[in-house]
Design an enzyme around this catalytic site. Structure first.
Site, short mmCIF file in Angstrom:
data_model
loop_
_atom_site.label_atom_id
_atom_site.label_comp_id
_atom_site.label_asym_id
_atom_site.label_seq_id
_atom_site.Cartn_x
_atom_site.Cartn_y
_atom_site.Cartn_z
N ARG A 80 -9.51 1.52 8.29
CA ARG A 80 -9.14 0.13 8.54
C ARG A 80 -10.27 -0.60 9.25
NH1 ARG A 80 -3.27 0.85 8.51
NH2 ARG A 80 -2.22 -1.16 8.43
N ARG A 118 10.86 -7.50 4.67
CA ARG A 118 10.77 -6.03 4.69
C ARG A 118 11.75 -5.42 5.68
NH1 ARG A 118 5.11 -2.89 5.07
NH2 ARG A 118 4.84 -3.92 7.08
N LYS A 154 0.83 -1.22 0.00
CA LYS A 154 0.00 0.00 0.00
C LYS A 154 0.86 1.26 0.00
CE LYS A 154 -2.17 -1.06 3.87
NZ LYS A 154 -1.86 -2.45 4.25
N ARG A 177 -1.92 -9.20 13.19
CA ARG A 177 -2.35 -8.21 12.20
C ARG A 177 -3.21 -8.86 11.12
NH1 ARG A 177 3.07 -5.90 10.35
NH2 ARG A 177 1.94 -4.34 9.16
N ARG A 194 10.71 -3.86 11.25
CA ARG A 194 9.69 -3.29 12.13
C ARG A 194 9.31 -4.30 13.20
NH1 ARG A 194 5.14 -0.63 8.22
NH2 ARG A 194 3.79 -1.61 9.75
P1 AMP Z 1 0.84 0.51 8.46
O1 AMP Z 1 2.10 1.25 8.36
O2 AMP Z 1 -0.25 1.07 7.60
O3 AMP Z 1 1.02 -0.97 8.29
O4 AMP Z 1 0.32 0.72 9.97
C1 AMP Z 1 1.09 0.26 11.06
C2 AMP Z 1 0.24 0.15 12.30
O5 AMP Z 1 -0.28 1.44 12.65
C3 AMP Z 1 -0.99 -0.74 12.18
O6 AMP Z 1 -0.69 -2.12 12.33
C4 AMP Z 1 -1.82 -0.19 13.33
O7 AMP Z 1 -1.33 -0.61 14.57
C5 AMP Z 1 -1.57 1.30 13.22
N1 AMP Z 1 -2.56 1.95 12.31
C6 AMP Z 1 -2.31 2.50 11.10
N2 AMP Z 1 -3.44 2.97 10.55
C7 AMP Z 1 -4.43 2.71 11.42
C8 AMP Z 1 -5.84 2.92 11.42
N3 AMP Z 1 -6.47 3.50 10.39
N4 AMP Z 1 -6.54 2.50 12.50
C9 AMP Z 1 -5.94 1.92 13.55
N5 AMP Z 1 -4.63 1.65 13.60
C10 AMP Z 1 -3.86 2.05 12.56
#
Ligand code: AMP
Length: 226
Positions: A88, A127, A13, A171, A160
């Site tokens: 999400r 990653r 993404k 996740r 990460r």
């Molecule tokens: P990402 O970088 O998009 O994979 O996001 C990393 C982490 O940030 C996710 O696994 C969640 O813990 C948190 N996060 C990101 N976006 C959201 C969202 N819209 N709602 C809740 N948690 C989020």
């Protein structure tokens, strides 16, 4: 252009949202990046956010919504935006819809990048990210020029915390229960653009752009027709 891009963790993404934002000259809005930045800055909420993220949980809906609410009023979002990682949950999708209605703007499409769990696990395990600038690499599919170091600032790359196997399992579970229902939600609103996320990054970008090009009318046109 106003887009949402959603899909399972590590499907690409961020990479696609970044490319699309450059191509369409609109803002790239990533809730994950914003949250990680808040952690780097430290302070009271940083530890709380870190606990949610590192364990593979979502942060509360209100926290994610507040990030988006603040971000969408910034001048760089006026020409359009790509929301990467928001919504999400169904509740976040409803919040976004009402936020946009209030501002008299509409989404052009919701891009659904999909891949099987097997592909996701492969991508997650390879990653590596730069802790300084947040740029993401894959040791096999998108390696840095100098092994283990960021191309942009030479910082040592890291894995990460939430890419560790236990957090990834969590996740994926949360994705299936909370995020996957967005597919039907956006399908019902005739906004869903499903894209095969297992292809290489260039092929995915091409597929998204072609699909966007084929959209009958943009949301702006649709409103103008009313
Ligand atoms: P990402 O970088 O998009 O994979 O996001 C990393 C982490 O940030 C996710 O696994 C969640 O813990 C948190 N996060 C990101 N976006 C959201 C969202 N819209 N709602 C809740 N948690 C989020």
């Amino acid at each position: 252009m106003r887009l949402v891009i959603f899909g399972p963790p590590a499907v690409g993404k961020g990479t696609q949202a970044s490319r699309l934002s450059h191509h369409y000259e609109v803002a790239h809005v990533s809730t994950g990046d914003t949250l990680r930045q808040a952690i780097r800055q430290g302070g009271q909420v940083a530890q709380r956010i870190r606990d949610f993220i590192d364990r593979g949980n979502l942060v509360p809906d209100e926290m994610a919504a507040e990030i988006i609410e603040r971000r969408l009023i910034q001048p760089d979002c006026r020409a359009g935006f790509i929301l990467d990682g928001f919504p999400r949950t169904m509740s976040q999708a409803e919040t976004l819809a009402s936020m946009m209605t209030r501002r008299r703007i509409a989404l052009d499409a919701a891009i659904f990048l999909d891949a099987d769990d097997e592909v996701i696990v492969e991508r997650v395990s390879g990653r590596r990210v730069c802790p300084l600038c947040g740029r993401s690499y894959h040791i096999e599919f998108a390696p840095p020029k100098r092994s283990g170091h960021c191309d942009d600032d030479a910082e040592r790359l890291e894995q990460r915390q939430d890419d560790q196997p236990v957090a990834v399992r969590k996740r994926l579970e949360i994705y299936a229960t909370e995020t996957a229902p967005l597919r039907e939600y956006y399908e019902g609103r005739e906004l869903l653009v499903p894209i095969d996320g297992t292809q290489d990054a260039d092929a995915v970008t091409k597929a998204i752009m072609e699909a966007l090009h084929r959209l009958p009318t943009t949301a702006r046109d649709r409103r103008a027709e009313v």
